[in-house]
Enzyme design. Structure first.
Site, PDB file in Angstrom:
ATOM      1  CE  LYS A 138       8.886 -38.724   9.994  1.00  0.00           C
ATOM      2  NZ  LYS A 138       8.422 -39.722  10.910  1.00  0.00           N
ATOM      3  CE  LYS A 141       0.544 -38.038  11.108  1.00  0.00           C
ATOM      4  NZ  LYS A 141      -0.373 -39.057  11.373  1.00  0.00           N
ATOM      5  CE  LYS A 156       6.669 -37.999  17.350  1.00  0.00           C
ATOM      6  NZ  LYS A 156       5.364 -38.601  17.733  1.00  0.00           N
TER       7      LYS A 156
HETATM    8  P1  TYM Z   1       2.197 -42.030  12.138  1.00  0.00           P
HETATM    9  O1  TYM Z   1       0.878 -41.554  12.362  1.00  0.00           O
HETATM   10  O2  TYM Z   1       3.310 -41.074  12.197  1.00  0.00           O
HETATM   11  O3  TYM Z   1       2.292 -42.618  10.683  1.00  0.00           O
HETATM   12  C1  TYM Z   1       1.270 -43.543  10.118  1.00  0.00           C
HETATM   13  C2  TYM Z   1       2.011 -44.261   9.162  1.00  0.00           C
HETATM   14  O4  TYM Z   1       2.487 -43.667   8.107  1.00  0.00           O
HETATM   15  C3  TYM Z   1       3.823 -44.084   7.748  1.00  0.00           C
HETATM   16  N1  TYM Z   1       4.671 -42.838   7.116  1.00  0.00           N
HETATM   17  C4  TYM Z   1       5.467 -42.636   6.297  1.00  0.00           C
HETATM   18  N2  TYM Z   1       5.724 -43.636   5.195  1.00  0.00           N
HETATM   19  C5  TYM Z   1       6.298 -43.059   4.201  1.00  0.00           C
HETATM   20  N3  TYM Z   1       6.847 -41.663   4.260  1.00  0.00           N
HETATM   21  C6  TYM Z   1       6.390 -40.704   5.261  1.00  0.00           C
HETATM   22  N4  TYM Z   1       6.889 -39.708   4.810  1.00  0.00           N
HETATM   23  C7  TYM Z   1       5.807 -41.367   6.173  1.00  0.00           C
HETATM   24  N5  TYM Z   1       5.400 -40.835   7.311  1.00  0.00           N
HETATM   25  C8  TYM Z   1       4.563 -41.594   7.926  1.00  0.00           C
HETATM   26  C9  TYM Z   1       4.630 -44.292   9.209  1.00  0.00           C
HETATM   27  O5  TYM Z   1       5.480 -45.155   9.067  1.00  0.00           O
HETATM   28  C10 TYM Z   1       3.246 -45.280   9.763  1.00  0.00           C
HETATM   29  O6  TYM Z   1       3.227 -46.592   9.170  1.00  0.00           O
HETATM   30  N6  TYM Z   1       3.766 -44.761  16.131  1.00  0.00           N
HETATM   31  C11 TYM Z   1       2.955 -44.814  14.837  1.00  0.00           C
HETATM   32  C12 TYM Z   1       1.475 -45.240  15.204  1.00  0.00           C
HETATM   33  C13 TYM Z   1       1.280 -46.468  15.621  1.00  0.00           C
HETATM   34  C14 TYM Z   1       1.442 -47.736  15.211  1.00  0.00           C
HETATM   35  C15 TYM Z   1       1.225 -48.696  16.323  1.00  0.00           C
HETATM   36  C16 TYM Z   1       1.958 -48.211  13.997  1.00  0.00           C
HETATM   37  C17 TYM Z   1       0.769 -46.567  16.926  1.00  0.00           C
HETATM   38  N7  TYM Z   1       0.911 -47.883  17.384  1.00  0.00           N
HETATM   39  C18 TYM Z   1       1.131 -50.092  15.992  1.00  0.00           C
HETATM   40  C19 TYM Z   1       2.055 -49.627  13.890  1.00  0.00           C
HETATM   41  C20 TYM Z   1       1.481 -50.352  14.913  1.00  0.00           C
HETATM   42  C21 TYM Z   1       2.927 -43.544  14.486  1.00  0.00           C
HETATM   43  O7  TYM Z   1       3.285 -42.434  14.822  1.00  0.00           O
HETATM   44  O8  TYM Z   1       2.756 -43.612  12.697  1.00  0.00           O
END
Ligand code: TYM
Length: 332
Positions: free
Chosen positions: A195, A198, A112
């Site tokens: 992947k 967003k 990032k």
């Molecule tokens: P985020 O918002 O990027 O994504 C949310 C969840 O979706 C999953 N994910 C995917 N799984 C499969 N294929 C994909 N292309 C894909 N894109 C996203 C992510 O693995 C995630 O499970 N840092 C985290 C948010 C967070 C969090 C936490 C998660 C903040 N605190 C505590 C768990 C526990 C994030 O940015 O997810």
């Protein structure tokens, strides 16, 4: 019941198929057998430049999508991260236990910050995984269901919990990542080795949960595949097709082999058409329910407030123990 916790960033006006398959599908399943906490990581969303009005709107929209996708806000605790001050407070304490080099090794930060230019990246982006560790450890979960991209952050969380425990006495449960191999990574339809994300430059390869059926169908029909035209699952040689087969399997509840068997004789076009239908059938009701929920933002806010109270009760208890263990003077 064992406890679990997970969250997503409300950083777009819709979640995408990767979020749905990689996270929401298993959340929905696991909430039956677990004491589940699901939150909207709005404090994480401001680690990159955000539009304030859009963030507020997207936070409600993401909450509505959780519920529409099957998260039950009376059985699970569904809340907004910034409504529970203990997240930021515990993050500070964990910051003091994290090595600079350790934080610098986080690959998501490297990716990032490279995108923004090292100098422009905020310190908040740098300490992002430490806030994530706080999110998790406050609730003492047994499991954290996420996609593969979050594995390194869960590892850091485990390290920090262990370090705290050995320095100050048993305080945190060491959580396990819960990552399903088949669904851990859904790929971009236009670039099937990256992947679905967003923050991709183009949205042609992203199916949004709130896409109209005609729009998602068009994206599927235009998905990048390969020239040989034979329907079989081969992640290495046919990443585009393998991704479509994974999505088909996950949304229909059928095995990949079963889907391959049905479409083996036909061309990619037939498979894509059928997949577009499966997607429309799955996302149609989610879209309708989301819009319905957004029609009554006051009710949504009320639900989030009730749930934030439940989350605060748990989080404050852990934070109080932590403050005590590290030697902060209690306010009488
Ligand atoms: P985020 O918002 O990027 O994504 C949310 C969840 O979706 C999953 N994910 C995917 N799984 C499969 N294929 C994909 N292309 C894909 N894109 C996203 C992510 O693995 C995630 O499970 N840092 C985290 C948010 C967070 C969090 C936490 C998660 C903040 N605190 C505590 C768990 C526990 C994030 O940015 O997810």
């Amino acid at each position: 019941k064992p406890r679990l916790l997970s969250g997503m960033q409300p950083s777009a006006d819709s979640l995408h198929l990767g979020n749905y398959i990689g996270a929401l599908l298993s959340w929905k399943e696991l909430q039956q057998s677990h004491d589940a906490f699901f939150f909207l990581a709005d404090l994480h969303a401001i680690t990159v430049p955000q539009d304030p009005e859009a963030l507020r709107t997207n936070t409600r929209r993401t909450a509505a999508q959780y519920i529409a996708a099957g998260i039950d806000p009376s059985a699970s605790t569904l809340f907004v991260q910034s409504h529970v001050p203990a997240h930021a407070e515990l993050a500070w304490v964990l910051n003091t236990l994290t090595g600079f080099g350790e934080a610098a090794r986080m690959t998501q930060f490297k990716d990032k910050s490279a995108k923004q230019g090292q100098e422009a990246a905020s310190v908040g982006l740098f300490t992002y995984p430490i806030l994530q560790a706080a999110d998790i450890l406050l609730y003492q979960p047994h499991e954290v269901p996420v996609g593969e991209d979050q594995r390194q952050h869960i590892e850091l969380t485990r390290d920090l919990a262990g370090r705290f425990n050995s320095r100050f006495g048993e305080t945190f449960r060491i959580p396990r990542p819960y990552i399903l191999k088949e669904t851990a990574k859904i790929f971009d339809l236009q670039n099937p080795t990256a992947k679905m994300s967003k923050s991709s430059e183009s949205t042609a390869g992203i199916v949004w949960l709130l896409d109209e059926p005609a729009v998602s169908a068009k994206k599927i029909m235009r998905a990048v595949t390969d020239a040989d035209g034979e329907v079989r699952f081969d992640r290495e040689a046919k990443p585009g097709l393998a991704n479509l087969l994974t999505v088909f399997s996950m949304l229909s509840g059928r095995s990949v082999d079963d889907v391959v068997a049905e479409f083996a004789g036909g061309g990619y076009g037939t498979l894509k058409k059928a997949l577009a239908e499966v997607i429309a059938e799955t996302l149609g009701p989610i879209r309708a329910r989301t819009l319905e929920l957004l029609d009554d933002p006051a009710e949504l806010d009320r639900l989030l407030a009730v749930n934030a109270d439940r989350a605060n009760a748990v989080a404050e208890e852990t934070l109080a123990t932590v403050y005590d263990r590290v030697g902060l003077l209690p306010r009488r």
